[in-house]
Design a protein around this motif. Structure first.
Motif, PDB file in Angstrom:
ATOM      1  N   ILE A 199      10.328 -26.487   7.032  1.00 24.88           N
ATOM      2  CA  ILE A 199       9.320 -26.116   6.159  1.00 24.88           C
ATOM      3  C   ILE A 199       9.557 -24.454   5.398  1.00 24.88           C
ATOM      4  O   ILE A 199       9.218 -25.123   4.585  1.00 24.88           O
ATOM      5  CB  ILE A 199       7.629 -25.754   6.805  1.00 24.88           C
ATOM      6  N   MET A 200       9.929 -24.214   6.342  1.00 29.93           N
ATOM      7  CA  MET A 200      10.592 -22.705   5.732  1.00 29.93           C
ATOM      8  C   MET A 200      11.422 -23.037   4.331  1.00 29.93           C
ATOM      9  O   MET A 200      12.181 -22.845   2.943  1.00 29.93           O
ATOM     10  CB  MET A 200      11.326 -22.216   6.303  1.00 29.93           C
ATOM     11  N   GLU A 201      12.518 -23.558   4.858  1.00 34.01           N
ATOM     12  CA  GLU A 201      13.726 -24.084   2.951  1.00 34.01           C
ATOM     13  C   GLU A 201      12.805 -24.522   2.178  1.00 34.01           C
ATOM     14  O   GLU A 201      13.082 -24.566   1.159  1.00 34.01           O
ATOM     15  CB  GLU A 201      14.055 -25.146   4.139  1.00 34.01           C
ATOM     16  N   LEU A 231      10.120 -23.875   1.131  1.00 32.56           N
ATOM     17  CA  LEU A 231       9.047 -23.369   0.641  1.00 32.56           C
ATOM     18  C   LEU A 231       9.808 -22.510  -0.282  1.00 32.56           C
ATOM     19  O   LEU A 231       9.481 -22.147  -1.382  1.00 32.56           O
ATOM     20  CB  LEU A 231       8.515 -22.441   1.969  1.00 32.56           C
ATOM     21  N   GLN A 232      11.083 -22.029   0.272  1.00 31.18           N
ATOM     22  CA  GLN A 232      11.744 -21.293   0.170  1.00 31.18           C
ATOM     23  C   GLN A 232      12.162 -22.096  -1.480  1.00 31.18           C
ATOM     24  O   GLN A 232      12.524 -21.420  -2.559  1.00 31.18           O
ATOM     25  CB  GLN A 232      13.341 -20.843   0.531  1.00 31.18           C
ATOM     26  N   ARG A 271       9.046 -21.842  -4.081  1.00 31.59           N
ATOM     27  CA  ARG A 271       9.072 -20.960  -4.830  1.00 31.59           C
ATOM     28  C   ARG A 271      10.610 -20.527  -5.505  1.00 31.59           C
ATOM     29  O   ARG A 271      10.104 -20.363  -7.213  1.00 31.59           O
ATOM     30  CB  ARG A 271       9.137 -19.807  -3.781  1.00 31.59           C
ATOM     31  N   SER A 278       9.701 -26.139  12.057  1.00 34.05           N
ATOM     32  CA  SER A 278       9.161 -24.515  10.871  1.00 34.05           C
ATOM     33  C   SER A 278      10.742 -24.369  10.142  1.00 34.05           C
ATOM     34  O   SER A 278      10.543 -24.609   8.724  1.00 34.05           O
ATOM     35  CB  SER A 278       8.875 -23.537  11.885  1.00 34.05           C
ATOM     36  N   SER A 279      11.799 -24.814  10.475  1.00 26.29           N
ATOM     37  CA  SER A 279      12.989 -24.280   9.753  1.00 26.29           C
ATOM     38  C   SER A 279      13.201 -25.606   8.554  1.00 26.29           C
ATOM     39  O   SER A 279      13.113 -25.023   7.499  1.00 26.29           O
ATOM     40  CB  SER A 279      14.504 -24.081  10.475  1.00 26.29           C
TER      41      SER A 279
END
Lengths: 154, 277, 389, 278
Positions: free
Chosen positions: A134-136, A138-139, A142, A131-132
């Motif tokens: 995926i978060m990175e 995504l960020q 963006r 999940s981290s």
């Protein structure tokens, strides 16, 4: 096999996993190599693996009808490629292509998924780590979307 | 609206080859803005030396076919024929600058936008069937791309000279979009609203006239239209608190720039009072 | 020499004829005398030929967004406070040509400057205004760069200050420690007192130039009673202050409330018309315009008063950094009362009240600070309660 | 008025020695003074460049501080003044005021790892810092340049970067937001390269210049690695009209970008990043 296990144990992504868990992962892992421009996976295919890049560079791209492929991101040595194996419906969202000779460790996602179902501690540890990632991603995507170097003519 | 200012302009400077061709075009208007150009007596010779005036109905009959380097467009679009003609002007012009309230916001004739035009026509004209007109009077930039908008009813001749100088020298015109109050204060004029209770549109009006009315002890009539992000509701509330009736507020906002969005939006709130009178 | 020293310390008195003589002497010495005078319903600063040009027997009533001249029941020369102008228009003009140049082949040359600005004698500058001049001095003279134009004008002025005998409805110089008594920055300071229906001025020199000039004006030593009147006059003014501003902890109050909802509230009323910054005697922001004539052979650079309330002010390619009015109001007040201290070692506000009076919708800096303070204490009490829980 | 001739608002006369196209919308312009003399500046500083009759713009200096005979600027043509500047020819006159502003902390970085993070035209003001670091390479440990652009065609100073790569004692990583055919390098935003770059966070000085959002995320990534706030330096941008602290336009909280900046220690301005529209 032993070197593979040691490599996994020392990889930052798998840091703090127990010896048993590492052994379990190593059981699902094997070495793999890709030649320049070889596709590792393509959009829509079943996602049942993930890769730890040992050497080389992978390009993630999306294919646009009439316009060809658009590069999204590169994945380098030491990084993890692929998280779709963890999230239903387990299909790849992008194409992944080796930009040069690439060596990686491939882990069997299907096998891991069932192991995670049996061993929730392992499942939780892997989910946390992915999940981290995926978060990175995504960020980063963006910021990339903001097109920050765009010309703003007066 | 007034934001889209500059295209990259090549330096023309002293190495100007052929004189750029200037054209002046008239749409629905009173010609007052064109006359500002003739009014530039001191500067006219320099203007004439700098540009070839290729089409200027108020000054000469000579008409030279395009293309034109710079077109000054006066007036609003009110007839189907004009709605076509403005596209021809745009096609023939490298740069298109609108001059005056009619061209930039629709002018005082845009008052009809909020009424029944046919009714007007039948009252005003003996043979109304000869009249071909659009329901609304609209600014040029609702029809074609505008490179620069010069505000005012009429425009300020010094600002026109500034735009021409800027064009000839390939620089950005020094035309501010802030409130009229800044010009008023720079000129040392005391605020007529604060010191005399005179209703003044200055705090929401685009600068450019050099605070003409306050210099003569009058409130601003808003000839230059709304400034950059104007706070119209707050000023209107103040007017109301000063004892001005809704109808006065409605009328103050419903003049040369009645169709400018910021004015129109607020005046519509006071409109009822205007009608009921 | 000993005479001058006495003068510098001693209070003297002259009457209307003495004052008239003072003006004449200044003019003879080449000064352009400027001071308060009536123009279109307000007291402005302009050239005055004699004391007849002063607003004799007038006073000003001031409130948020409201200014009105009224007759006094006496013939006081300085029976009012400050109007829409400030002395900055003489020291830092609203529009100033910085240089002009002409094309020279493929390059250009900067032309000789014209004659220097006149030497001004400021008649009737108030304590708050002297503080404002001192504040602009710090901006234009005390930094790493010196504004040579300002320096040139500044060094040539002669200041005849006046201690305020009354305070206006929007005055709060007392809160800002900037008045009503002039403490420095003048050549001469007058206190207007009435004695047997006569206008008398208690005068004190603040510089050698002031003392020297006073020598030439008929005057006599002030009596003890007259000297006592000076402090009475000033304390009367203190008692009349129309506004107050609580300056305790002001800098950190503003810094920690950059996200306070009050900014949106004031933005509903604020017109972003920039009147407050234009009338402020310390606001120094300017814009630079490069111009050319039609021939393109002649170019000029102008400096014009500008304001943090315009959109262009914070323009960086692509847009304005402070596009909302709330951000601009916050910037102005935070700069004035807080970051000014970091930049120049003092507050940027002298409590003259001009921004309150000349705001067309009557936005009041003292009221905004009070409201912010209240919102802040409300917020901090909530935070404190939460912490306890 | 008499004194304003000597005032800080009057430009000095220079002329164009060379103009070189860098990318489709950027160029490097070399200037030499009309009267003999040298132009000394510190890496990170900027000049106000005046094109006769057009106007004046702040441009950071992109040349080598060790070569003061010419001043070099790398300019992106995005406005009227820069569009005209691009068309100037060798020998054309130009006005210069400067140098202004603060400098990159080359001294402070001595003995440390150096991480230079640049985005787009932001490499221009960092190039003088690169020159200074390279001139005394042995005084620094690891040196990394992380550079992001919109596309491969937007990469500045490509030849020079190639030369730098050849030194083998620099970590040079370039990434683009949009790859085009034939690009075999990184794709993604600059901050994503920070976790992969070898440096010791406890012994590192970082210097960042680029769009404000890129600065924001780069700082985040550096902090995550453990680089302390007072070892991160950023170059900020605001509207500048006078460059000498008189016009007030470039205020950034209590700071004037023109004289307190453009280079700031991040720990000094950290709190301002939390304020909208500051």
């Amino acid at each position: 096999m032993e070197t593979l296990q040691r490599y996994l144990a020392e990889h930052p992504f798998l840091k703090d996993l127990s010896a048993e868990q590492i052994t379990l992962l190593a059981g699902c892992a094997s070495n793999v190599r890709f030649d320049t421009n070889e596709f590792i996976f393509r959009e829509g295919q079943e996602a049942d693996k993930f890769y730890i890049i040992r050497h080389g560079k992978i390009l993630l791209e999306v294919f646009r009808p009439n316009q060809g492929a658009l590069a999204i991101q590169t994945i380098d040595e030491g990084e993890i490629l692929g998280w779709s194996w963890l999230v239903p419906p387990y299909h790849w969202h992008f194409d992944a292509r080796a930009l040069g000779l690439t060596r990686a460790i491939v882990l069997d996602g299907k096998c891991l998924r069932s192991k995670c179902e049996e061993d929730h501690d392992l499942g939780y540890e892997l989910l946390k780590r992915f999940s981290s990632i995926i978060m990175e991603r995504l960020q980063a995507t963006r910021i990339q979307l903001l097109d920050i170097y765009k010309r703003n003519d007066a | 609206m007034a934001g889209k200012v500059e295209k990259p302009v090549p330096a023309q400077t002293s190495r100007r080859a052929a004189k750029p061709k200037l054209a002046v075009w008239k749409f629905a208007s009173c010609d007052g803005c064109q006359l500002s150009l003739l009014d530039c007596e001191d500067e006219l010779l320099s203007v004439a030396a700098g540009v070839e005036i290729a089409n200027f109905p108020e000054a000469s009959r000579a008409v030279i076919k395009g293309p034109y380097d710079l077109s000054l467009v006066e007036g609003s679009i009110t007839t189907p024929h004009d709605a076509e003609r403005i596209h021809q002007v745009r096609r023939a012009s490298r740069f298109l600058v609108t001059i005056g309230a009619c061209a930039t916001s629709g002018g005082v004739q845009a008052l009809r936008n909020f009424q029944d035009v046919n009714e007007f026509i039948s009252i005003v004209y003996a043979s109304p069937h000869h009249i071909s007109t659009l329901k609304k009077s609209t600014p040029i930039d609702e029809h074609v791309t505008v490179d620069f908008e010069l505000r005012g009813c009429p425009i300020n001749k010094m600002q026109l000279v500034e735009v021409l100088s800027a064009y000839l020298n390939g620089r950005k015109p020094n035309i501010a979009r802030h409130s009229m109050c800044i010009d008023c204060k720079r000129a040392g004029v005391s605020c007529v609203m604060v010191s005399q209770g005179t209703p003044c549109l200055g705090p929401i009006t685009h600068s450019g006239c050099g605070a003409l009315c306050p210099r003569y002890n009058r409130g601003c009539y808003g000839c230059f239209g709304p400034m950059e992000n104007p706070n119209v509701p707050s000023l209107c509330e103040r007017w109301a608190a000063m004892g001005h009736a809704d109808v006065e507020i409605y009328r103050a906002l419903s003049t040369f720039n009645v169709n400018a969005e910021a004015f129109r939006k607020e005046s519509s709130l006071y409109e009822k009072a205007g009608d009921s009178e | 020499m000993s005479q001058q020293e006495t003068d510098l310390e001693q209070l003297n008195v002259f009457d209307l004829s003495g004052f008239a003589k003072l003006i004449t002497l200044l003019q003879e010495k080449g000064y352009t005398t400027v001071g308060p005078t009536v123009e279109e319903g307000a007291i402005v600063y302009d050239e005055i030929d004699s004391i007849e040009d002063l607003p004799i027997g007038l006073t000003d009533e001031q409130a948020g967004g409201k200014y009105e001249l009224r007759k006094r029941n006496d013939h006081a020369l300085f029976g009012y406070v400050v109007g829409p102008h400030s002395w900055k228009k003489f020291l830092n003009p609203a529009g100033l040509r910085l240089w002009q140049a002409r094309r020279n082949g493929r390059s250009f040359e900067v032309l000789e400057q014209e004659a220097p600005a006149p030497s001004y004698a400021f008649i009737g500058a108030r304590a708050c205004e002297l503080n404002a001049i001192a504040i602009q001095d710090r901006v234009f003279l005390k930094g790493s760069f010196v504004d040579s134009d300002y320096a040139g004008r500044r060094q040539n002025i002669f200041v005849v200050a006046v201690n305020c005998g009354q305070a206006g409805g929007t005055c709060f110089c007392d809160s800002m420690n900037a008045g009503p008594k002039a403490k420095s920055g003048y050549d001469l300071v007058l206190t207007e007192i009435k004695a047997q229906k006569r206008n008398l001025f208690v005068v004190e020199a603040g510089s050698e130039a002031g003392a020297n000039l006073l020598h030439e004006v008929p005057h006599e030593p002030a009596t003890e009673k007259q000297m006592a009147r000076v402090s009475e006059v000033v304390s009367d003014a203190v008692a009349q202050m129309g506004r107050q501003l609580d300056t305790r902890d002001l800098q950190s109050l503003l810094y920690r409330n950059s996200g306070n909802g009050r900014w949106n509230e004031v933005a509903e009323r604020c017109l972003a018309c920039a009147n407050c910054t234009m009338v402020c005697p310390t606001c120094f922001c300017s814009t630079v315009e490069d111009t050319t004539d039609l021939t393109g052979e002649h170019a000029e650079r102008w400096r014009l008063w500008d304001s943090c309330f315009t959109q262009e002010f914070s323009y960086v390619h692509g847009g304005s950094v402070r596009s909302s009015i709330s951000a601009r109001y916050r910037q102005w007040i935070t700069h004035k009362l807080a970051s000014w201290v970091d930049q120049f070692g003092s507050s940027g506000c002298v409590g003259c009240g001009r921004c309150i009076t000349w705001c067309p919708v009557g936005i009041d800096i003292t009221e905004e600070i009070a409201a912010l303070r209240e919102a802040d204490s409300g917020l901090s009490s909530i935070l404190r309660t939460e912490e306890k829980e | 008025m008499a004194q304003s001739m000597a005032g800080p608002m009057v430009p000095a006369h220079y002329h164009v020695k060379k103009i070189k196209k860098e990318t489709f919308d950027t160029f490097t312009i070399d200037l030499v003074p009309e009267t003999r003399g040298e132009f000394t500046f510190a890496a990170g500083q900027f000049n106000m460049l005046y094109v006769f009759g057009i106007g004046e713009v702040p441009i950071s200096i992109s040349g080598d501080p060790a070569l003061p005979a010419t001043i070099t600027h790398t300019v992106r043509s995005v406005g009227t003044v820069t569009n005209v500047m691009r068309t100037l020819k060798r020998g054309d006159g130009l006005g210069v005021r400067g140098p202004f502003g603060s400098a990159w902390p080359i001294q402070e970085a001595t003995g440390n790892d150096v991480v230079i993070v640049a985005g787009g035209i932001g490499l221009a003001p960092l190039r003088p810092a690169m020159y200074e670091v390279l001139a005394q390479r042995q005084k620094f440990s690891n040196v990394a340049l992380l550079y992001g652009t919109r596309s491969p065609a937007d990469i500045l100073f490509e030849d020079e970067i190639k030369k730098w790569r050849g030194h083998f004692d620099l970590d040079i990583n370039i990434t683009v937001d949009r790859a085009t055919g034939g690009w075999y390098g990184n794709v993604g935003v600059v901050p994503t390269m920070i976790p992969k770059t070898p440096f010791d966070p406890a012994q590192t000085v970082a210097m960042i210049c680029g769009p404000e959002i890129m600065i924001r995320f780069s700082v985040m990534a550096l902090r995550e690695r453990g680089v302390p706030d007072n070892k991160i330096f950023v170059s900020m941008e605001r509207n500048m009209k006078c460059a000498v602290g008189f016009c007030g336009h470039c205020q950034f909280g209590p700071h004037f970008i023109c004289k307190d900046g453009p280079v700031f220690r991040y720990s000094d301005i950290r709190h301002l990043f939390d304020i909208r529209e500051v």
